[in-house]
Design a protein around this motif. Structure first.
Motif, short mmCIF file in Angstrom:
data_model
loop_
_atom_site.label_atom_id
_atom_site.label_comp_id
_atom_site.label_asym_id
_atom_site.label_seq_id
_atom_site.Cartn_x
_atom_site.Cartn_y
_atom_site.Cartn_z
N GLU A 292 27.25 -11.74 24.93
CA GLU A 292 27.10 -12.50 26.16
C GLU A 292 28.31 -12.32 27.07
N GLY B 118 31.31 -15.40 23.27
CA GLY B 118 30.35 -15.48 22.18
C GLY B 118 29.29 -14.40 22.17
N TYR C 5 25.04 -13.89 20.70
CA TYR C 5 23.87 -14.58 20.16
C TYR C 5 22.93 -13.54 19.58
N SER D 221 23.87 -19.31 19.61
CA SER D 221 25.17 -18.73 19.92
C SER D 221 26.04 -18.71 18.67
N PRO E 199 29.72 -18.51 18.02
CA PRO E 199 31.03 -18.55 18.68
C PRO E 199 32.18 -17.96 17.89
N PRO F 157 26.54 -20.76 13.56
CA PRO F 157 26.97 -21.63 14.65
C PRO F 157 27.53 -22.93 14.08
#
Length: 603
Positions: free
Chosen positions: A44, A48, A50, A62, A64, A372
């Motif tokens: 993205e 992060g 996804y 997502s 992170p 996540p």
């Protein structure tokens, strides 16, 4: 074995299965990577990543922690992605070397075929790091000249006879998940090459409830087979990491193993009867029985032949009623050695659950980046009961490892098995870590393969390789292989790399070890594929020196061919050569897997 026999009550005629792998694979699956087109890790921004799609539990969530992990541990430069080349045009590869007369004959049998470049290219490779790198950055030296889609056993007989009579080559192609180079076309092969795609041979021909066996065509994909059997109340229990995309014929041809082999067995334990079409005729037994004493078992000539002797067309497998209870679990250990001692004791007592796997600390941390969660510390404690927090605080986060468990059977049996495993785990300092961690660890097996595609875009080579080894040599083998890889990386000036391990299978006499190798090649002057091959070759030499095998279930193919003769002995290699020359004297199946062969007629 007839579908009309008295005991074959569940199915009176073939089930036509809707395949997960369509004829035009590129419509659903990636042409230059792993798995489904709609499933991939997507960058993205620098905050992060996804995972796209809804096919897996982490879909559209997502992640992170992934960015910080890859930048710190693999030195990834997010500002310099390496764009992949577009799908090939017809002019990118030589036109097919196949006569119209041959194509007309294939058409007369109502067998579909294609000479399009993309169809030929998709079947020119498996899923090695080299395969994917070439698809994105380079060009194969040789691809098939035509792809054919037989629909039944007789179609295969016709095609094999056609090839034998006209000096053609056939390379069988199943799910395309090979990580041994098995389906790659020999670059120096001048004869026309036919890729025989079995994906349209995907029916369950009959199911015998009394004897608990089912006869299936070899092209059926693992997840399709399980879906149909589940609807009838049965399972094979065979679940390799690739079962979403790999085929039954491929399982037989590579002597495959599944994650739940402790309960259901490896493919050699499940297989009852098999047909293989060779240029000399069909190799099969004359009856379907649980065992016979009639000399060498020719089923074992077929299993592990890797497409070099013929085409597997039909397989009779054992099936079982669906388990009434399925339960996941996990145990955290203070260090890897403690986890290994627990696994060894479990094997000694023969109380293995359906699946028992042990991640080292590096693999454990790597797995955490795909979850996540609000914080890294929260990831480690997630799923643990409050009463265990004190014990966990005493563990060194840079040493702990995790064992994931899957129990299957009747409720009482699962309960007793759980109790036994956790008691053994506790005796080696282990702490129960909850069902969610166990389930997540099991399911992530199907997702991790997608990471390789994202890694290549950011100049990271990533691949796994496996071995089997006696118990008393396992820890030393893991330690030595890691040392060898680390030493070679330093010699090559590779500053960012990883080499992690996981124990995935247990036996009475030993275990199976997976290694996960990755390194950043952005600043390397050498071809990253060759660097990867060199590192894996050094690792494999050390594996063999420590008493490990050249493969447990991935097969030999071309990638591990150099070690085949020393593994089976000179006599063994000559015996294989003799079988090859007897069944395929004109080298129709010129895969060059296991050993390079010259057809008897050309000597």
């Amino acid at each position: 074995m007839s579908a009309t026999s008295e005991s074959s009550r569940a199915i009176s005629g073939p089930i036509n299965v809707k395949s997960a792998i369509p004829k035009q694979r590129q419509q659903l699956l990636k042409w230059n990577g792993w798995g489904y087109n709609d499933s991939k890790f997507v960058f993205e921004d620098k905050q992060g990543v996804y995972f796209s799609g809804q096919r897996y539990s982490i879909g559209e969530l997502s992640l992170p922690h992934l960015i910080s992990w890859v930048t710190e541990n693999l030195g990834v430069d997010l500002d310099h992605p390496q764009l992949s080349q577009p799908p090939p045009k017809d002019t990118d590869y030589p036109p097919p070397n196949i006569s119209q007369t041959i194509l007309d004959q294939i058409k007369s049998w109502n067998i579909d075929y294609s000479v399009s470049t993309i169809d030929r290219l998709v079947r020119a490779h498996g899923q090695t790091m080299q395969d994917i790198y070439i698809l994105r950055k380079g060009k194969f030296e040789r691809i098939p000249d035509v792809v054919v889609w037989p629909k039944c056993h007789q179609d295969v007989v016709n095609l094999v006879n056609l090839a034998d009579e006209n000096d053609l080559v056939i390379i069988p192609f199943g799910g395309g998940t090979a990580v041994s180079g098995a389906v790659e076309c020999p670059s120096k092969e001048s004869r026309p090459i036919i890729s025989l795609d079995t994906s349209q041979m995907n029916r369950i021909l009959w199911l015998d409830e009394e004897n608990l066996v089912a006869c299936c065509e070899s092209g059926i994909i693992g997840q399709d087979l399980e879906r149909e059997l589940t609807s009838l109340g049965y399972t094979t229990g065979h679940e390799p990491d690739s079962y979403e995309f790999s085929s039954l014929g491929g399982w037989v041809a590579t002597r495959a193993s599944g994650m739940k082999k402790n309960v259901y067995g490896n493919i050699e334990d499940l297989l009852v009867h098999v047909k293989m079409v060779t240029p000399k005729g069909v190799l099969e037994k004359n009856c379907q029985v649980p065992r016979m004493s009639c000399g060498p078992d020719f089923n074992h000539v077929i299993m592990g032949s890797e497409g070099s002797l013929g085409v597997v067309t039909e397989v009779v497998l054992k099936i079982r009623p669906l388990p009434k209870c399925k339960k996941y679990g996990s145990i955290v250990f203070p260090d890897f050695e403690s986890g290994m001692k627990c696994m060894r004791e479990v094997a000694k007592q023969r109380c293995q659950p359906a699946s028992i796997r042990l991640m080292d600390n590096g693999q454990f941390k790597f797995g955490l980046i795909l979850k996540p969660a609000p914080s890294y510390f929260g990831l480690i404690l997630d799923g643990l009961k409050q009463i265990y927090l004190t014990a966990i605080k005493g563990f060194d986060l840079n040493k702990i490892c995790v064992m994931t468990l899957l129990f299957e059977g009747d409720e009482q049996g699962v309960k007793l098995n759980e109790q036994k495993i956790y008691e053994i785990g506790q005796s080696y300092g282990g702490v129960p870590a909850g069902e969610k961690n166990g389930e997540r660890g099991y399911m992530l097996t199907f997702v991790i393969a997608y990471l390789r595609d994202l890694a290549i875009e950011y100049s990271v080579s990533a691949e796994s390789f496996e071995t089997s080894v006696p118990w008393d040599r396992a820890v030393r083998l893991i330690r030595n292989v890691k040392y060898v890889v680390e030493t070679e990386c330093i010699k090559l000036g590779i500053t960012h790399y990883m080499i992690n391990s996981r124990v995935t299978q247990t036996y009475d006499a030993g275990c199976v070890i997976y290694f996960y190798l990755g390194f950043n090649f952005f600043h390397l002057p050498e071809d990253p594929v060759q660097v990867h091959h060199m590192l894996e070759e050094k690792a494999r030499d050390e594996i063999i020196a420590c008493g490990g095998s050249i493969s447990h279930h991935h097969g030999v193919g071309k990638l591990r061919r150099k070690w085949y003769k020393s593994t089976v002995s000179e006599v063994g290699a000559e015996l294989y050569r003799s079988v090859k020359n007897e069944l395929d004297p004109n080298n129709v199946f010129a895969t060059n897997n296991l050993i390079s062969l010259i057809p008897k007629s050309k000597l």
